[in-house]
Design a protein around this motif. Structure first.
Motif, PDB file in Angstrom:
ATOM      1  N   ASP B 257      28.360  39.440  41.204  1.00  0.00           N
ATOM      2  CA  ASP B 257      28.935  40.586  40.501  1.00  0.00           C
ATOM      3  C   ASP B 257      27.799  41.571  40.210  1.00  0.00           C
ATOM      4  O   ASP B 257      26.860  41.241  39.480  1.00  0.00           O
ATOM      5  CB  ASP B 257      29.565  40.100  39.190  1.00  0.00           C
ATOM      6  CG  ASP B 257      30.272  41.228  38.450  1.00  0.00           C
ATOM      7  OD1 ASP B 257      30.010  42.407  38.763  1.00  0.00           O
ATOM      8  OD2 ASP B 257      31.079  40.920  37.551  1.00  0.00           O
ATOM      9  N   ALA B 264      29.953  35.905  40.375  1.00  0.00           N
ATOM     10  CA  ALA B 264      31.078  36.468  39.633  1.00  0.00           C
ATOM     11  C   ALA B 264      31.861  35.377  38.909  1.00  0.00           C
ATOM     12  O   ALA B 264      32.139  34.323  39.478  1.00  0.00           O
ATOM     13  CB  ALA B 264      31.992  37.214  40.595  1.00  0.00           C
ATOM     14  N   SER B 266      35.199  34.532  37.999  1.00  0.00           N
ATOM     15  CA  SER B 266      36.535  34.958  38.394  1.00  0.00           C
ATOM     16  C   SER B 266      37.502  33.804  38.200  1.00  0.00           C
ATOM     17  O   SER B 266      37.131  32.639  38.354  1.00  0.00           O
ATOM     18  CB  SER B 266      36.519  35.392  39.873  1.00  0.00           C
ATOM     19  OG  SER B 266      37.812  35.708  40.315  1.00  0.00           O
ATOM     20  N   ASP B 267      38.739  34.152  37.857  1.00  0.00           N
ATOM     21  CA  ASP B 267      39.771  33.114  37.755  1.00  0.00           C
ATOM     22  C   ASP B 267      40.379  32.812  39.123  1.00  0.00           C
ATOM     23  O   ASP B 267      41.320  32.029  39.218  1.00  0.00           O
ATOM     24  CB  ASP B 267      40.864  33.529  36.762  1.00  0.00           C
ATOM     25  CG  ASP B 267      41.592  34.790  37.202  1.00  0.00           C
ATOM     26  OD1 ASP B 267      41.018  35.558  38.004  1.00  0.00           O
ATOM     27  OD2 ASP B 267      42.725  35.017  36.741  1.00  0.00           O
ATOM     28  N   ILE B 290      35.922  39.574  42.735  1.00  0.00           N
ATOM     29  CA  ILE B 290      35.086  39.912  41.577  1.00  0.00           C
ATOM     30  C   ILE B 290      35.941  40.448  40.433  1.00  0.00           C
ATOM     31  O   ILE B 290      35.701  40.147  39.256  1.00  0.00           O
ATOM     32  CB  ILE B 290      34.005  40.942  41.990  1.00  0.00           C
ATOM     33  CG1 ILE B 290      33.020  40.298  42.970  1.00  0.00           C
ATOM     34  CG2 ILE B 290      33.263  41.483  40.774  1.00  0.00           C
ATOM     35  CD1 ILE B 290      32.071  41.282  43.626  1.00  0.00           C
ATOM     36  N   GLY B 292      38.989  39.680  39.698  1.00  0.00           N
ATOM     37  CA  GLY B 292      39.859  38.670  39.101  1.00  0.00           C
ATOM     38  C   GLY B 292      41.308  38.899  39.491  1.00  0.00           C
ATOM     39  O   GLY B 292      41.659  39.914  40.113  1.00  0.00           O
ATOM     40  N   SER B 293      42.177  37.954  39.115  1.00  0.00           N
ATOM     41  CA  SER B 293      43.545  37.958  39.646  1.00  0.00           C
ATOM     42  C   SER B 293      44.322  39.218  39.271  1.00  0.00           C
ATOM     43  O   SER B 293      44.938  39.866  40.119  1.00  0.00           O
ATOM     44  CB  SER B 293      44.287  36.715  39.163  1.00  0.00           C
ATOM     45  OG  SER B 293      44.346  36.694  37.749  1.00  0.00           O
ATOM     46  N   GLY B 296      42.430  42.505  40.339  1.00  0.00           N
ATOM     47  CA  GLY B 296      42.265  42.430  41.792  1.00  0.00           C
ATOM     48  C   GLY B 296      43.557  42.723  42.530  1.00  0.00           C
ATOM     49  O   GLY B 296      43.576  43.442  43.527  1.00  0.00           O
TER      50      GLY B 296
END
Lengths: 109, 327
Positions: B257, B264, B266-267, B290, B292-293, B296
Motif C-alpha cells: 500500500d 496492504a 485488506s479484507d 488495496i 478493500g472489498s 474496491g
C-alpha cells in the motif's frame, strides 16, 4: 625280525594324520579367511555415492538456481498438441466449481 | 429437435486443436496457447521473447537494464524500447489507479523482506491456507514518490531517477509481456498467454466459442472457484493467498500500500478483474485489493470496462454488476 611291518603301519598312520591335518587347516583357512579378505577389499575401495543418489544432490545448489533465473526458457519447454476436452456449455447457473473444459486458471501471481 | 439433430450431424468434424507451450520465466509458470490445426511456427519462440524482456526488466538480475538504471540515480539514462514501453505502461497504471499501483515502491518491498526471487525466500509460505488472524506488519505512514518525480524525455528516451528512488515493475512487467507476446502470437491464430495467472487473450477460439478460464480457488489448490467465458480481453488476479512470507516474525505479502509503505491490510483474499487488456486488469486487481472489498467494488463498478470477482478472507464472494456477462 617280525617288528618291521608294525613300524611301517605306524608311519602310514602318521602320514595319514598329517595329511588330514593339512586338509583341515586349508579348509578352515578357506572357510574363515575368505570373508575377511573380501571385507578388507571392500574397505579399501574408495567411497562412492550409492547409484540411486542423483548427482545433483551433492552439488552446490546456489549456482544452478541462479542459472535457472538467467536461462529459464530453454530446458523445460514442452510443446503438445491435444484434442480439447469437450467444452462445458456456458451456464449462468453453474455451480462455480466445475471447469472441466478450462484452458488455464487465473490466480494470484 | 429434429432440425437441431440434423444441424449437429452436419457440423464439421475437425477436432479442436490447442497447441500449448509451458515454460518458466519471470519467476512464474508460463503458458502459451494457439488454437489451430497445424503447428504454429512462432510458438517455440515465445520463451526467447520472455527471456529478452526479463533480461531488461528484472530487478533480481544484477546485470539487467533495470538494475543498472536503479544504480544510476540522479543521472539521465537512455533506456531500451522495452524498458521505455513498460515505464509508460506503469505510468498509465499509476494514473488509472490514482497512485495505488506504482513501481516506485522498491525500497518498501525490499524492506518487507522480498529482496530476492520468491522461490529463494527462506520463510515463504507456500501453502495457500489463509489465516485472517495472522498479524500484519504495523502501519507506519510513509510517503512514496510518484512517477511524476522522475524526469523523462520522450524524444531521447532517457529516464532520470531521483536520488534514493528505485523502480520495481513487478506485475506491470508481467502483464506487459503477456500482452506483447499475445500480440505477436495472434498472427498464428487465436492465442492465449498465461503469465503466472495474468492472462492475455487475442479473441474467440477458432470455432468462435469463448475461452474457458478458471478462477483459482484460494482455499483449495488446483480447483476453480468460478469459470469465466472470455473473448478478446485480459484477466488478472491479485491477492495475498500466494507470495506470502514471514519477515521478522510478521506475515508479509507482496502488494504494498503506497500510503503506508507496508503490505496492504485488506479484507480481501483475492481479486480477479477482467479488462480490455491484461495490463489494465493487473493494475485494477491490485488497486481493488488495496482498497478493500467495499471501496474496491465501488471503484470497479465505476468503470464499466472492468469486471470484478472478489474473494474475501472469510470465503464470501462478491461480483461486480456486469459479471454475469462472463459466467
Amino acid at each position: 625280525m617280525p617288528a618291521k611291518p608294525n613300524s611301517r603301519n605306524w608311519n602310514d598312520v602318521q602320514t595319514a594324520i598329517a595329511a588330514v591335518a593339512v586338509v583341515l587347516t586349508l579348509g578352515l583357512w578357506n572357510l574363515f579367511a575368505q570373508p575377511a579378505k573380501s571385507a578388507s577389499a571392500q574397505t579399501e575401495q574408495p567411497p562412492t555415492p550409492p547409484p540411486s543418489e542423483p548427482p545433483a544432490a551433492i552439488e552446490p545448489t546456489a549456482i544452478p538456481q541462479v542459472k535457472i533465473m538467467f536461462t529459464q526458457a530453454a530446458p523445460q519447454t514442452v510443446t503438445t498438441s491435444e484434442q480439447q476436452v469437450p467444452k462445458k456449455k456456458k451456464n449462468k447457473n453453474n455451480d462455480g466449481g466445475g471447469g472441466g473444459g478450462t484452458v488455464t486458471q487465473t490466480k494470484s501471481s | 429437435m429434429a432440425a437441431e439433430a440434423v444441424e449437429r450431424s452436419h457440423r464439421p468434424s475437425h477436432p479442436d486443436m490447442l497447441h500449448r507451450l509451458k515454460f518458466r520465466a519471470m519467476g512464474c509458470e508460463m503458458l502459451a496457447v494457439v488454437d489451430r490445426e497445424t503447428a504454429p511456427v512462432k510458438l517455440s519462440q515465445v520463451p526467447e521473447w520472455f527471456e529478452e524482456w526479463e533480461q531488461s526488466l528484472s530487478r533480481f538480475r544484477y546485470d539487467s537494464e533495470l538494475t543498472r538504471l536503479n544504480q544510476t540515480c540522479g543521472q539521465p539514462v537512455r533506456v531500451s524500447e522495452i524498458l521505455w514501453d513498460v515505464f509508460l505502461t506503469a505510468s498509465k497504471a499509476e494514473r488509472m489507479t490514482n497512485g495505488l499501483v506504482t513501481p516506485t515502491l522498491l525500497d518498501a518491498i525490499i524492506e518487507a523482506g522480498y529482496d530476492r526471487p520468491f522461490d529463494e525466500l527462506p520463510d515463504r509460505l507456500d501453502q495457500i491456507q489463509p489465516d485472517p488472524a495472522a498479524p500484519i506488519s504495523d502501519s507506519v505512514l510513509t510517503t512514496s514518490q510518484p512517477l511524476t518525480a522522475i524526469s523523462c524525455n520522450d524524444s531521447s528516451r532517457t529516464i532520470t531517477l531521483p536520488i534514493g528512488m528505485g523502480l520495481d515493475f513487478g506485475g506491470v512487467a508481467k502483464g506487459w509481456a503477456a500482452h506483447r507476446a499475445m500480440q505477436r502470437l495472434q498472427a498464428e491464430g487465436p492465442a492465449l498467454i498465461d503469465a503466472g495467472g495474468d492472462i492475455a487473450i487475442s479473441g474467440p477460439r477458432a470455432d468462435g466459442d469463448p475461452w474457458q478460464i478458471g478462477i483459482a480457488d484460494p482455499f483449495h489448490a488446483g480447483e476453480n472457484i468460478e469459470v469465466l467465458y472470455l473473448n478478446a480481453c485480459g484477466v488478472a488476479t491479485s491477492g495475498k493467498d500466494r507470495r506470502r512470507w514471514m519477515h521478522d516474525g510478521i506475515f508479509q505479502h507482496h502488494i504494498i500500500d503506497p500510503l503506508t509503505g507496508h503490505p496492504a491490510e485488506s479484507d480481501l483474499l483475492t481479486v480477479t478483474v477482467i479488462a480490455p487488456d491484461v495490463m489494465q486488469a493487473e493494475a485494477a486487481a491490485k488497486a481493488a485489493f488495496i482498497l478493500g472489498s467495499r471501496a474496491g467494488l465501488e471503484w470497479i463498478e465505476a468503470r464499466p470496462e472492468f469486471t470484478g470477482v472478489f474473494v474475501l478472507d472469510n470465503g464470501e464472494m462478491l461480483y461486480s454488476e456486469n459479471a454475469d456477462e462472463y459466467l
